[in-house]
Motif scaffolding. Sequence first.
Motif: not given
Length: 304
Positions: A194-211
Amino acid sequence: MMTEKKPVVLLVDDDGNLRDMASTFFKVRGYRVDSASTYDSALRAIHNHEKDLAVAFIDINMHGAPVGLEILRYIDQMASHRMVPYAWTGNSSLKMETMCLDAGASRVFYKTHKMERLEIYARRPRVLRRLQKYIRDPITELFNFEHFTNQAKLMLTTARDRGQPTSFSLILVDLDEFKKINDVHGYLAGDEALKAFAKLLKDRLRPSDLYCRKGGDEFLVLLPGVSLGDAIIVREHLYGEKFEVKGREGQMVPIHISAGVGHLDRVDIDRRVERALATLIWRADMGRPYGLKADRERKGYKSR
């Protein structure tokens, strides 16, 4: 003894001399400082620090208008999970103090106060830290579903009322065979996945995206202003990412995902934004069975 990381200090004032003096005061004490002199530049500065904890000292009357109240309301609606807003005004009337607090200020400072008083509150944003515990998932540190829902409804309401952005896409992701990871390799391995996928989202998505982590092994990603086609490309990029966790015997266990995409145009957002958000999530959920199986077979994705 470990020293606590200091928050970013945002100074919003149309008085350049006062702004510079306050900026110097905080910088020499080890704070990172950003500044703004208008409503638009203040909003840019707020978004420049999406991943930071911050405190903001906001002048109320700038360029002949009480735009500071609007900035306080904006922070209250869109950034209260990461920024403590303080009013900073030369008007010491009870009416002004009431308006500032009603707009979302945590406290009202007057320009006759010494800078040392401001720093006391800059280095102690305890209310903010307590708030973080209620809006974030404790394992991934992403937003929880409740806070995601509140923020998404605000974004949809803004789009409906102001015409921008013109569309929204949403990706619903789950980690494949997550129960098996827990059963075979233990709950610690599941948490690391879960933590690994969360980090992936933080690293890859735009600041304006909401997740957020929706719950269990499910995640939601809201992409404002992104077409259905571009959202599918984002999903495919997520498919292409490789990440793994350490298993019970020390071996590396690859993690796979499935994902569905939903899309909604602004014209489809009616007065009930809750229904619009539910429609987005439902459409993404309906598309999810095609994520791992059909799309990977059709596009040549192979198991990692």
